[in-house]
Design a protein around this motif. Sequence first.
Motif, PDB file in Angstrom:
ATOM      1  N   ASN A  45       0.813  -1.216   0.000  1.00 25.11           N
ATOM      2  CA  ASN A  45       0.000   0.000   0.000  1.00 25.11           C
ATOM      3  C   ASN A  45       0.844   1.263   0.000  1.00 25.11           C
ATOM      4  N   ASN A  46       2.111   1.144  -0.337  1.00 31.52           N
ATOM      5  CA  ASN A  46       3.004   2.291  -0.394  1.00 31.52           C
ATOM      6  C   ASN A  46       3.163   2.760  -1.840  1.00 31.52           C
ATOM      7  N   TYR A  47       3.038   4.069  -2.037  1.00 26.10           N
ATOM      8  CA  TYR A  47       3.033   4.658  -3.368  1.00 26.10           C
ATOM      9  C   TYR A  47       4.000   5.842  -3.428  1.00 26.10           C
ATOM     10  N   TYR A  48       4.400   6.156  -4.649  1.00 24.31           N
ATOM     11  CA  TYR A  48       5.232   7.333  -4.892  1.00 24.31           C
ATOM     12  C   TYR A  48       4.307   8.430  -5.419  1.00 24.31           C
ATOM     13  N   LEU A  49       4.128   9.465  -4.625  1.00 23.60           N
ATOM     14  CA  LEU A  49       3.217  10.555  -4.976  1.00 23.60           C
ATOM     15  C   LEU A  49       4.010  11.737  -5.512  1.00 23.60           C
ATOM     16  N   THR A  50       3.590  12.234  -6.664  1.00 30.99           N
ATOM     17  CA  THR A  50       4.198  13.432  -7.244  1.00 30.99           C
ATOM     18  C   THR A  50       3.117  14.466  -7.516  1.00 30.99           C
ATOM     19  N   ILE A  51       3.334  15.673  -7.029  1.00 30.05           N
ATOM     20  CA  ILE A  51       2.424  16.795  -7.256  1.00 30.05           C
ATOM     21  C   ILE A  51       3.131  17.815  -8.126  1.00 30.05           C
ATOM     22  N   THR A  52       2.522  18.199  -9.218  1.00 30.15           N
ATOM     23  CA  THR A  52       3.091  19.198 -10.121  1.00 30.15           C
ATOM     24  C   THR A  52       2.085  20.321 -10.330  1.00 30.15           C
ATOM     25  N   ALA A  53       2.555  21.569 -10.218  1.00 25.72           N
ATOM     26  CA  ALA A  53       1.644  22.709 -10.361  1.00 25.72           C
ATOM     27  C   ALA A  53       2.408  23.912 -10.901  1.00 25.72           C
ATOM     28  N   SER A  54       1.653  24.954 -11.243  1.00 26.31           N
ATOM     29  CA  SER A  54       2.256  26.137 -11.864  1.00 26.31           C
ATOM     30  C   SER A  54       2.956  27.033 -10.864  1.00 26.31           C
ATOM     31  N   THR A  55       2.668  26.878  -9.564  1.00 25.29           N
ATOM     32  CA  THR A  55       3.299  27.675  -8.516  1.00 25.29           C
ATOM     33  C   THR A  55       3.512  26.813  -7.277  1.00 25.29           C
ATOM     34  N   LEU A  56       4.363  27.302  -6.369  1.00 24.31           N
ATOM     35  CA  LEU A  56       4.527  26.635  -5.079  1.00 24.31           C
ATOM     36  C   LEU A  56       3.214  26.619  -4.318  1.00 24.31           C
ATOM     37  N   PHE A  57       2.501  27.733  -4.334  1.00 14.30           N
ATOM     38  CA  PHE A  57       1.234  27.841  -3.608  1.00 14.30           C
ATOM     39  C   PHE A  57       0.251  26.778  -4.074  1.00 14.30           C
ATOM     40  N   GLU A  58       0.101  26.626  -5.373  1.00 17.44           N
ATOM     41  CA  GLU A  58      -0.829  25.641  -5.912  1.00 17.44           C
ATOM     42  C   GLU A  58      -0.376  24.224  -5.575  1.00 17.44           C
ATOM     43  N   ALA A  59       0.918  23.959  -5.693  1.00 16.11           N
ATOM     44  CA  ALA A  59       1.432  22.613  -5.416  1.00 16.11           C
ATOM     45  C   ALA A  59       1.226  22.241  -3.954  1.00 16.11           C
ATOM     46  N   MET A  60       1.502  23.175  -3.035  1.00 16.92           N
ATOM     47  CA  MET A  60       1.386  22.879  -1.616  1.00 16.92           C
ATOM     48  C   MET A  60      -0.074  22.641  -1.224  1.00 16.92           C
ATOM     49  N   ASN A  61      -0.989  23.418  -1.767  1.00  9.12           N
ATOM     50  CA  ASN A  61      -2.399  23.228  -1.454  1.00  9.12           C
ATOM     51  C   ASN A  61      -2.937  21.942  -2.070  1.00  9.12           C
ATOM     52  N   LEU A  62      -2.486  21.604  -3.272  1.00  6.40           N
ATOM     53  CA  LEU A  62      -2.915  20.359  -3.903  1.00  6.40           C
ATOM     54  C   LEU A  62      -2.365  19.159  -3.139  1.00  6.40           C
ATOM     55  N   LEU A  63      -1.141  19.244  -2.659  1.00  7.72           N
ATOM     56  CA  LEU A  63      -0.572  18.174  -1.837  1.00  7.72           C
ATOM     57  C   LEU A  63      -1.413  17.960  -0.590  1.00  7.72           C
ATOM     58  N   ASN A  64      -1.774  19.040   0.087  1.00  8.83           N
ATOM     59  CA  ASN A  64      -2.537  18.919   1.319  1.00  8.83           C
ATOM     60  C   ASN A  64      -3.940  18.388   1.063  1.00  8.83           C
ATOM     61  N   LEU A  65      -4.561  18.781  -0.036  1.00  9.51           N
ATOM     62  CA  LEU A  65      -5.876  18.254  -0.371  1.00  9.51           C
ATOM     63  C   LEU A  65      -5.803  16.757  -0.645  1.00  9.51           C
ATOM     64  N   THR A  66      -4.766  16.336  -1.374  1.00  5.52           N
ATOM     65  CA  THR A  66      -4.572  14.918  -1.668  1.00  5.52           C
ATOM     66  C   THR A  66      -4.349  14.126  -0.391  1.00  5.52           C
ATOM     67  N   ALA A  67      -3.512  14.640   0.507  1.00  7.13           N
ATOM     68  CA  ALA A  67      -3.242  13.956   1.763  1.00  7.13           C
ATOM     69  C   ALA A  67      -4.486  13.889   2.637  1.00  7.13           C
ATOM     70  N   LEU A  68      -5.282  14.969   2.633  1.00  7.76           N
ATOM     71  CA  LEU A  68      -6.519  14.980   3.421  1.00  7.76           C
ATOM     72  C   LEU A  68      -7.474  13.889   2.966  1.00  7.76           C
ATOM     73  N   PHE A  69      -7.775  13.853   1.670  1.00  5.76           N
ATOM     74  CA  PHE A  69      -8.708  12.853   1.148  1.00  5.76           C
ATOM     75  C   PHE A  69      -8.183  11.441   1.383  1.00  5.76           C
TER      76      PHE A  69
END
Length: 440
Positions: A151-175
């Motif tokens: 159940n271990n995965y390699y997660l990669t978040i890519t976005a146009s800004t640091l702000f977008e990437a950090m918020n998308l990471l947190n949303l992914t981790a939350l869900f």
Amino acid sequence: MILKIYSNNDHLADLLHKNPQTDEGLYAKPLKSGIVIGNVVSAHRYEVLFQDMSNGFTEETGNQLDFQSLCNPLAVLNSCTELFGHVLKEKNEYEAQEMKWLNGLTRGQADTQPCTIQVPVFYINSSWYRNGVFLLERYFKGIDVKRMVGNNYYLTITASTLFEAMNLLNLTALFTHLTNVDAFNTFIDDSFAQKYLRVLTNLEQVPYFVLYLFIKRAVKNNAQFTLVKPVLEAYLAQYGIAANLTSEDTQRSRLGFITSEIGIDHAVLDIGCGEFAYYKQLTNKGFAHSYYAVDRDENLRRLGENIMNRMNTDNLSFYTRIDEVLPKERINIIMSEVIEHNAPEVSAALVKRALLFDFGKLVISTPNAAFNKFYFENGFRHEDHHFEFTGEEFRLFIEACTENRADIQVTYMQVGDELNGICPTQLAIIKKKIQDEKQR
């Protein structure tokens, strides 16, 4: 647990609020019973390491190797809160904040380069990863999940800004945290719900279905729903979607509407009963008449017997063929999410057969195909559906089934979240006319 943050932005360390000249770029804080350490690797790379010492992210206290602190999505959320809380502020507040050490340059002016965040070991244990695809990958191009071991995965978040990437990471981790079957219990209070509501709305063009999932997974009571409802409706309005969101998921809204419509005053025939959701719901409301349940799956018979034993009832009869049902009294009929599981002509014959019973009310529900665009780009809502009707197609189908039936009247309804006047579930309520009732 390790986070790796990359960006060609020369101001990456400034945006992260981590001075590479302090302690050679190292920054450490206590977190739970462990420690989280940030490290400025280079001008374009920042890494985070977290190690907990006493099973802070698992309830398996006997496990000497606390591997969950190395990969748990909740560890990602907590580490980001400790080190990067300023990047999770409301978007306008974040962008307007000045970095005085850069002659007053704002974060919005500086955060203009793409950013990638990698989590080499990320724990996912839920149905959201299926057939090699993580559910959120369907809705965000910036999410990439690769299976490593178990159940271990390699997660990669890519976005146009640091702000977008950090918020998308947190949303992914939350869900991920909220849907993992062995998730460490987290009390979701109002401040928690509001914080991640902000994270969600910090992102642009979030699809409706993600907002739907947020309400169903991260909102735990009506008071919290009252707080998030206007925010999410206003968010959708920005993108031309007039919304009236509900607190219940699609299934529960359908279940509640139909049980209320059917009532408890008459015997019930449930065609396509499945796992007896309507029987349980009606019984909890005081239903005590005969309940005729029909489904092709013979294995459900034992389940029905177990439910009666558990609920201390004896009024449920199970059949695998509708022709076996011979009620001695007038009945109300449920056909919930049944017709789409057959070819149209087979479903039409089934509806016509149901209309031959001595019934007072027949309620038919089916997905509204017009709503599917808010879920995904194309395709049916479920793989085993033979068709899905638009509102007009559903009306034509019902009219064909009820042709030459002057003794009935049909009302059409919708239930669930309403987007631009469309709901996910459409229903036909077929009633015997009042004159027929008086004749009896």
